[in-house]
Design an enzyme around this catalytic site. Structure first.
Site, PDB file in Angstrom:
ATOM      1  CE  LYS A 292      70.760  27.377  53.888  1.00  9.50           C
ATOM      2  NZ  LYS A 292      71.012  28.552  54.676  1.00  9.50           N
TER       3      LYS A 292
ATOM      4  CE  LYS B  24      63.448  28.200  50.487  1.00  5.87           C
ATOM      5  NZ  LYS B  24      64.824  28.666  50.624  1.00  5.87           N
TER       6      LYS B  24
ATOM      7  CB  THR C 109      68.253  28.054  50.732  1.00  2.96           C
ATOM      8  OG1 THR C 109      69.112  28.853  51.535  1.00  2.96           O
ATOM      9  CG2 THR C 109      68.385  26.590  51.126  1.00  2.96           C
TER      10      THR C 109
HETATM   11  P1  NAP Z   1      62.732  37.383  51.577  1.00  6.25           P
HETATM   12  O1  NAP Z   1      62.826  38.508  52.552  1.00  6.25           O
HETATM   13  O2  NAP Z   1      61.390  36.828  51.223  1.00  6.25           O
HETATM   14  O3  NAP Z   1      63.508  37.840  50.253  1.00  6.25           O
HETATM   15  C1  NAP Z   1      63.361  37.248  48.993  1.00  6.25           C
HETATM   16  C2  NAP Z   1      63.130  38.373  48.007  1.00  6.25           C
HETATM   17  O4  NAP Z   1      63.146  37.835  46.689  1.00  6.25           O
HETATM   18  C3  NAP Z   1      61.756  39.039  48.226  1.00  6.25           C
HETATM   19  O5  NAP Z   1      61.939  40.428  48.363  1.00  6.25           O
HETATM   20  C4  NAP Z   1      60.990  38.640  46.973  1.00  6.25           C
HETATM   21  O6  NAP Z   1      60.114  39.600  46.478  1.00  6.25           O
HETATM   22  C5  NAP Z   1      62.107  38.439  45.960  1.00  6.25           C
HETATM   23  N1  NAP Z   1      61.655  37.544  44.894  1.00  6.25           N
HETATM   24  C6  NAP Z   1      61.125  36.317  45.003  1.00  6.25           C
HETATM   25  N2  NAP Z   1      60.851  35.826  43.789  1.00  6.25           N
HETATM   26  C7  NAP Z   1      61.215  36.766  42.912  1.00  6.25           C
HETATM   27  C8  NAP Z   1      61.182  36.857  41.505  1.00  6.25           C
HETATM   28  N3  NAP Z   1      60.698  35.838  40.771  1.00  6.25           N
HETATM   29  N4  NAP Z   1      61.639  37.970  40.922  1.00  6.25           N
HETATM   30  C9  NAP Z   1      62.125  38.998  41.676  1.00  6.25           C
HETATM   31  N5  NAP Z   1      62.179  38.991  43.010  1.00  6.25           N
HETATM   32  C10 NAP Z   1      61.732  37.869  43.612  1.00  6.25           C
HETATM   33  O7  NAP Z   1      63.617  36.147  52.088  1.00  6.25           O
HETATM   34  P2  NAP Z   1      65.084  36.140  52.729  1.00  6.25           P
HETATM   35  O8  NAP Z   1      64.964  35.851  54.175  1.00  6.25           O
HETATM   36  O9  NAP Z   1      65.867  37.306  52.235  1.00  6.25           O
HETATM   37  O10 NAP Z   1      65.622  34.781  52.072  1.00  6.25           O
HETATM   38  C11 NAP Z   1      66.011  34.712  50.704  1.00  6.25           C
HETATM   39  C12 NAP Z   1      66.605  33.325  50.435  1.00  6.25           C
HETATM   40  O11 NAP Z   1      67.746  33.146  51.279  1.00  6.25           O
HETATM   41  C13 NAP Z   1      65.661  32.173  50.738  1.00  6.25           C
HETATM   42  O12 NAP Z   1      65.854  31.124  49.835  1.00  6.25           O
HETATM   43  C14 NAP Z   1      66.050  31.762  52.155  1.00  6.25           C
HETATM   44  O13 NAP Z   1      65.740  30.399  52.417  1.00  6.25           O
HETATM   45  C15 NAP Z   1      67.547  32.004  52.095  1.00  6.25           C
HETATM   46  N6  NAP Z   1      68.189  32.267  53.384  1.00  6.25           N
HETATM   47  C16 NAP Z   1      67.605  33.096  54.309  1.00  6.25           C
HETATM   48  C17 NAP Z   1      68.247  33.316  55.528  1.00  6.25           C
HETATM   49  C18 NAP Z   1      67.618  34.196  56.602  1.00  6.25           C
HETATM   50  O14 NAP Z   1      68.050  34.099  57.770  1.00  6.25           O
HETATM   51  N7  NAP Z   1      66.697  35.068  56.286  1.00  6.25           N
HETATM   52  C19 NAP Z   1      69.470  32.713  55.793  1.00  6.25           C
HETATM   53  C20 NAP Z   1      70.062  31.921  54.818  1.00  6.25           C
HETATM   54  C21 NAP Z   1      69.415  31.706  53.619  1.00  6.25           C
HETATM   55  P3  NAP Z   1      58.827  40.128  47.280  1.00  6.25           P
HETATM   56  O15 NAP Z   1      59.374  41.279  48.044  1.00  6.25           O
HETATM   57  O16 NAP Z   1      57.837  40.472  46.258  1.00  6.25           O
HETATM   58  O17 NAP Z   1      58.382  38.977  48.153  1.00  6.25           O
END
Ligand code: NAP
Length: 292
Positions: free
Chosen positions: A174, A242, A99
Site C-alpha cells: 500500500k 498519514k 492504511t
Molecule cells: P473515515 O471516514 O475517517 O473512517 C474511519 C472511521 O474509523 C471513522 O468513522 C472513525 O470514527 C473510525 N475510528 C477511528 N478510530 C477509531 C477507534 N479507535 N475506534 C472506533 N472507531 C474509530 O476514513 P475513510 O476514508 O473511511 O478511511 C479509513 C482508512 O482507509 C484510512 O486509513 C484511509 O487512509 C484508508 N483508505 C481510504 C480510502 C478513501 O478513498 N477514503 C481509500 C483507501 C484507503 P469517527 O467517525 O469518530 O471519526
C-alpha cells in the site's frame, strides 16, 4: 457464502460503511462499532448489530475487520486492554484494512499468534468508489493459509485480491501505491495550474492530455471531480498525509531516499496546517489556484 459467517466490523466511515453494506447484502451476520455511533446508524437500520466497543465487537466472531483512521487507532483497537486481541475467540481471523504502518501490522500479527488468532494486514486501494462498487484492490500480508481462508470474504469487497507476502507485506505494498499516487496527483494538479497561468482553456487541455501518456486515475478521477466542482471528500488529505508519512518513515528505515514523496508530503502538511485536512485530495486544485 463462506464458512465464516459472523463478522465484527470496526470503523464505519467513508470506506467501512460501504463495505459493511456489501457484507450485509451477502448474508453475513455483521456486528459494528464506530467511535461516533451516528455514522453506524444507517447500517444498524439495515440489520447490523451495534456493539459498545471494539473489544465487544470482536467477541464470538469468526472474523473481525477493522478500517479505522491512523496507525495509533489500529494499535488502540487491537492491542489496548480489552481490545480485539484480548477479546476475540481462539481461532478467529483478524483483518486490518486500514492504511497503517507495516511495523504495527507485524506487532499485531505476533500478539495475535500468541493467542491462537490469525491476523492479516489487508489495506485497500480503489477509493470510496471502489468501496461503493465492491471493486477494491486488496493487498494482503500474513500467512497464506489465512489469506486462502479469508478469500470468500475479500471477494465480497473487492476484485483484485493479492497475497503480497508475510505480515506487513500488505501495508508495504500500500505504501508503494501511495508513493506512486503522490507524484501522479501533484503532477495532474500542477498541469492544470500551468494551463490556467499560461492562459489556456483548462477543459481543452483536459480533453487533450487526459487520454494520453499523462492520463491517470488521479487525473481522470480525482482532478476531474474538482474541475467539475465536486469537492465532497472521497479520500481526505489528512489520510494522504498519514500514508505519505508512513512511506517516508519506512523508506528511511530501509535506507531509501524518495525526494518526490518527501516534497509532496511537505505540501500536504502545509495544507493540513491551513485547516484543509478533512478536504478530499481534489482540494489540491484549490491550493494551486486552479479552482476558486
Ligand atoms: P473515515 O471516514 O475517517 O473512517 C474511519 C472511521 O474509523 C471513522 O468513522 C472513525 O470514527 C473510525 N475510528 C477511528 N478510530 C477509531 C477507534 N479507535 N475506534 C472506533 N472507531 C474509530 O476514513 P475513510 O476514508 O473511511 O478511511 C479509513 C482508512 O482507509 C484510512 O486509513 C484511509 O487512509 C484508508 N483508505 C481510504 C480510502 C478513501 O478513498 N477514503 C481509500 C483507501 C484507503 P469517527 O467517525 O469518530 O471519526
Amino acid at each position: 457464502m463462506s464458512e465464516l459467517k459472523k463478522i465484527g466490523f470496526v470503523g464505519t466511515g467513508i470506506m467501512g460503511s460501504a463495505m459493511v453494506g456489501h457484507l450485509l447484502d451477502a448474508g453475513f451476520e455483521v456486528s459494528v462499532y464506530n467511535r461516533t455511533k451516528s455514522k453506524a446508524q444507517p447500517l444498524i437500520e439495515r440489520g447490523a448489530r451495534w456493539c459498545e466497543s471494539a473489544g465487544d465487537c470482536a467477541k464470538g466472531q469468526d472474523v473481525v475487520i477493522t478500517i479505522v483512521g491512523y496507525p495509533k487507532d489500529v494499535e488502540q483497537v487491537y492491542l489496548a486492554e480489552g481490545g480485539i486481541v484480548d477479546s476475540a475467540q481462539s481461532g478467529a481471523y483478524l483483518v486490518d484494512m486500514t492504511t497503517s504502518s507495516p511495523v504495527v501490522a507485524e506487532k499485531i500479527y505476533a500478539a495475535a499468534k500468541a493467542k491462537n488468532l490469525h491476523a492479516v494486514d489487508a489495506p485497500v486501494t480503489g477509493g470510496d468508489t471502489g468501496a461503493k462498487n465492491a471493486t477494491l484492490t486488496i493487498l494482503v500480508g500474513g500467512d497464506e493459509a489465512d489469506f486462502n481462508a479469508l478469500k470468500p470474504v475479500f471477494e465480497v469487497l473487492g476484485k483484485n485480491i493479492v497475497h503480497e507476502g508475510g505480515a506487513g507485506a500488505g501495508q508495504k505494498t500500500k505504501a508503494c501505491n501511495q508513493i506512486a499516487i503522490a507524484g501522479a496527483l501533484a503532477g495532474a494538479c500542477e498541469a492544470f495550474a500551468y494551463a490556467k497561468a499560461s492562459g489556456l482553456d483548462i477543459e481543452k487541455v483536459y480533453a487533450a492530455i487526459s487520454t494520453g501518456a499523462a492520463g491517470s486515475v488521479q487525473m481522470t478521477g480525482v482532478a476531474r471531480r474538482g474541475l467539475d466542482g465536486d469537492f465532497k471528500p472521497g479520500f481526505m488529505l489528512k489520510h494522504l498525509g498519514k500514508d505519505l508519512a508512513i512511506g517516508n518513515e519506512t523508506a528511511t528505515a530501509y535506507g531509501q531516499a524518495l525526494p518526490v514523496l518527501a516534497l509532496v508530503l511537505h505540501e500536504i502538511r502545509k495544507m493540513e496546517n491551513a485547516g484543509l485536512g478533512s478536504e478530499g485530495t481534489q482540494a489540491l486544485l484549490k491550493y494551486y489556484g486552479v479552482i476558486d
